[in-house]
Design an enzyme around this catalytic site. Structure first.
Site, PDB file in Angstrom:
ATOM      1  N   ASN A  11      83.474  63.522  16.803  1.00  0.00           N
ATOM      2  CA  ASN A  11      82.955  64.337  17.904  1.00  0.00           C
ATOM      3  C   ASN A  11      81.480  64.602  17.603  1.00  0.00           C
ATOM      4  O   ASN A  11      81.159  65.421  16.757  1.00  0.00           O
ATOM      5  CB  ASN A  11      83.759  65.645  17.979  1.00  0.00           C
ATOM      6  CG  ASN A  11      83.158  66.638  18.956  1.00  0.00           C
ATOM      7  OD1 ASN A  11      82.313  66.287  19.771  1.00  0.00           O
ATOM      8  ND2 ASN A  11      83.606  67.889  18.870  1.00  0.00           N
ATOM      9  N   LYS A  13      79.284  65.952  19.425  1.00  0.00           N
ATOM     10  CA  LYS A  13      78.754  67.175  20.062  1.00  0.00           C
ATOM     11  C   LYS A  13      77.414  66.863  20.751  1.00  0.00           C
ATOM     12  O   LYS A  13      77.229  65.738  21.229  1.00  0.00           O
ATOM     13  CB  LYS A  13      78.651  68.300  19.031  1.00  0.00           C
ATOM     14  CG  LYS A  13      79.985  68.508  18.291  1.00  0.00           C
ATOM     15  CD  LYS A  13      80.064  69.764  17.495  1.00  0.00           C
ATOM     16  CE  LYS A  13      81.435  69.823  16.818  1.00  0.00           C
ATOM     17  NZ  LYS A  13      81.642  71.055  16.072  1.00  0.00           N
ATOM     18  N   HIS A  97      87.881  72.165  23.620  1.00  0.00           N
ATOM     19  CA  HIS A  97      87.273  72.407  22.300  1.00  0.00           C
ATOM     20  C   HIS A  97      86.872  73.883  22.208  1.00  0.00           C
ATOM     21  O   HIS A  97      86.437  74.476  23.195  1.00  0.00           O
ATOM     22  CB  HIS A  97      86.053  71.503  22.116  1.00  0.00           C
ATOM     23  CG  HIS A  97      85.536  71.518  20.715  1.00  0.00           C
ATOM     24  ND1 HIS A  97      84.766  72.549  20.238  1.00  0.00           N
ATOM     25  CD2 HIS A  97      85.712  70.665  19.687  1.00  0.00           C
ATOM     26  CE1 HIS A  97      84.484  72.318  18.962  1.00  0.00           C
ATOM     27  NE2 HIS A  97      85.053  71.174  18.605  1.00  0.00           N
ATOM     28  N   GLU A  99      84.347  75.295  21.109  1.00  0.00           N
ATOM     29  CA  GLU A  99      82.968  75.601  21.519  1.00  0.00           C
ATOM     30  C   GLU A  99      82.886  75.744  23.033  1.00  0.00           C
ATOM     31  O   GLU A  99      82.086  76.522  23.550  1.00  0.00           O
ATOM     32  CB  GLU A  99      82.015  74.512  20.992  1.00  0.00           C
ATOM     33  CG  GLU A  99      81.784  74.681  19.503  1.00  0.00           C
ATOM     34  CD  GLU A  99      81.438  73.407  18.760  1.00  0.00           C
ATOM     35  OE1 GLU A  99      81.111  72.393  19.396  1.00  0.00           O
ATOM     36  OE2 GLU A  99      81.520  73.433  17.513  1.00  0.00           O
ATOM     37  N   GLU A 169      92.242  72.897  15.435  1.00  0.00           N
ATOM     38  CA  GLU A 169      90.918  73.172  14.882  1.00  0.00           C
ATOM     39  C   GLU A 169      90.745  74.680  14.733  1.00  0.00           C
ATOM     40  O   GLU A 169      90.350  75.360  15.697  1.00  0.00           O
ATOM     41  CB  GLU A 169      89.830  72.622  15.816  1.00  0.00           C
ATOM     42  CG  GLU A 169      89.875  71.123  15.963  1.00  0.00           C
ATOM     43  CD  GLU A 169      88.494  70.555  16.303  1.00  0.00           C
ATOM     44  OE1 GLU A 169      88.032  69.684  15.561  1.00  0.00           O
ATOM     45  OE2 GLU A 169      87.889  71.008  17.286  1.00  0.00           O
ATOM     46  N   GLY A 175      82.361  73.639  11.453  1.00  0.00           N
ATOM     47  CA  GLY A 175      80.943  73.691  11.131  1.00  0.00           C
ATOM     48  C   GLY A 175      80.587  74.690  10.045  1.00  0.00           C
ATOM     49  O   GLY A 175      79.415  74.990   9.830  1.00  0.00           O
ATOM     50  N   SER A 215      85.438  71.072   9.442  1.00  0.00           N
ATOM     51  CA  SER A 215      84.826  70.774   8.140  1.00  0.00           C
ATOM     52  C   SER A 215      85.535  69.658   7.375  1.00  0.00           C
ATOM     53  O   SER A 215      85.644  69.704   6.153  1.00  0.00           O
ATOM     54  CB  SER A 215      84.727  72.044   7.283  1.00  0.00           C
ATOM     55  OG  SER A 215      83.858  72.975   7.896  1.00  0.00           O
TER      56      SER A 215
HETATM   57  P1  PGA Z   1      83.030  70.028  12.021  1.00  0.00           P
HETATM   58  O1  PGA Z   1      83.470  70.068  13.577  1.00  0.00           O
HETATM   59  O2  PGA Z   1      83.667  68.808  11.421  1.00  0.00           O
HETATM   60  O3  PGA Z   1      81.536  69.951  12.043  1.00  0.00           O
HETATM   61  O4  PGA Z   1      83.539  71.281  11.399  1.00  0.00           O
HETATM   62  C1  PGA Z   1      84.761  69.696  13.982  1.00  0.00           C
HETATM   63  C2  PGA Z   1      84.889  69.826  15.489  1.00  0.00           C
HETATM   64  O5  PGA Z   1      84.373  70.776  16.054  1.00  0.00           O
HETATM   65  O6  PGA Z   1      85.521  68.970  16.142  1.00  0.00           O
END
Ligand code: PGA
Length: 252
Positions: A11, A13, A97, A99, A169, A175, A215
Site C-alpha cells: 500500500n 499510500k 483503511h 486512515e 490492521e 506507521g 509496521s
Molecule cells: P505500515 O502501514 O506498514 O507503514 O505500518 C500499513 C498500512 O497502513 O497498510
C-alpha cells in the site's frame, strides 16, 4: 484445512510520482518473476495506476487501488468508480483503511456500499479492520472488529465471501514501528475467521484470506507468517523500498 495462497500487498499510500512508481513497480516485477506459490499486489496512488499497470502487464503482479466510490458514475467530484479502476487494470481495491476512517470520515456503512459495488464490478475488495490504541486499552478490541466486519460486510446485499480479503490492521501499529506480536495478531485473526464463519459459513470462512498490516518489515515478517491464520501482509512504509518489499515477499 483449506489451502490459502499467501498474498503480499504493498500500500503505497500518497507516495510516488509516476516515474518513481514505474521504477519501483518494475523492480518488484523483476524480483518476483520466479515466484509462483504466492500472490503479490501493488496499490499505488490513483495518478500512478496507469504507469504501474503498464509495468506489471504480462507479469503475475496484481494491481490495486486504495479507495473507490460506490456509485457507477455521476456528479461526485473527486471520486473514482469501480469501472474506472477496472478500466485502468485494477483487480483489487483496498476499502476502509483506518486512515480513511480517521481522516476522511469513512464509516462501516460506506465500507459496505464500496464492498458491494466492487464485487459487482469484479474487483476483489481488501477490507481493513482494526482497533485504535484507546479501544485496545479499553478492552473493546474484539467488539470493535466484530462490528466493523458485521456492518462493513452485511449491507442490504451480502458480500460474496469467495472474493473477499480481510486485512487486520491495528491502528496503533500502522506507521509506528510498533508491530503486533505474532501471538496477538494470530489471536485476532482467529477471531476474525470465527466472526466470518458466523456471518457466512465456516467452509467459506476457512478459505478467506486474512492479512496482517501494521509496521510489517523484513525483520518481522517471517515470524508473523508462521501463524496459522495469517495469510499474508499489507505493507505500507516498507513497500516503498524495492529491496525491503522483495524481502517481505520472500518471507521464510
Ligand atoms: P505500515 O502501514 O506498514 O507503514 O505500518 C500499513 C498500512 O497502513 O497498510
Amino acid at each position: 484445512m483449506t489451502a490459502r495462497t499467501p498474498l503480499i500487498a504493498g500500500n503505497w499510500k500518497m507516495h510516488g510520482l509516476r516515474d518513481d512508481a514505474e521504477r519501483l513497480a518494475r523492480a518488484v516485477v523483476d524480483g518476483c518473476s520466479d515466484l509462483s506459490d504466492r500472490e503479490v499486489l501493488l496499490a499505488p496512488p490513483f495518478t500512478a495506476l496507469d504507469v504501474v499497470a503498464g509495468a506489471v502487464r504480462g507479469s503475475a503482479i496484481y494491481l490495486g487501488a486504495q479507495n473507490v466510490h460506490w456509485e457507477d458514475h455521476g456528479a461526485y467530484t473527486g471520486e473514482v468508480s469501480t469501472a474506472m479502476l477496472r478500466d485502468v487494470g485494477c483487480s483489487h481495491v483496498i476499502i476502509g483503511h483506518s486512515e480513511r476512517r480517521q481522516h476522511f470520515g469513512e464509516t462501516d456503512a460506506n465500507v459496505a456500499r464500496k464492498v458491494r459495488a466492487s464485487q459487482a464490478s469484479g474487483l476483489v475488495p481488501i477490507v481493513c479492520v482494526g482497533e485504535t490504541a484507546a479501544e485496545r486499552a479499553a478492552g473493546t478490541t474484539l467488539e470493535v472488529i466484530a462490528r466493523q466486519l458485521h456492518d462493513g460486510l452485511l449491507g442490504p446485499e451480502t458480500t460474496a465471501i469467495a472474493s473477499l480479503v480481510v486485512a487486520y490492521e491495528p491502528v496503533w501499529a500502522i506507521g509506528t514501528g510498533e508491530v503486533a506480536t505474532p501471538d496477538l495478531a494470530q489471536a485476532v485473526h482467529a477471531f476474525i475467521r470465527e466472526v466470518l464463519a458466523g456471518l457466512f459459513e465456516s467452509q467459506a470462512a476457512a478459505g478467506c484470506r486474512i492479512l496482517y498490516g501494521g509496521s510489517v518489515k523484513p525483520d518481522n515478517v517471517d515470524e508473523l507468517m508462521k501463524e496459522p491464520d495469517i495469510d499474508g501482509v499489507l505493507v505500507g512504509g516498507a513497500s516503498l523500498d524495492a529491496k525491503a518489499f522483495l524481502r517481505i515477499v520472500r518471507f521464510a
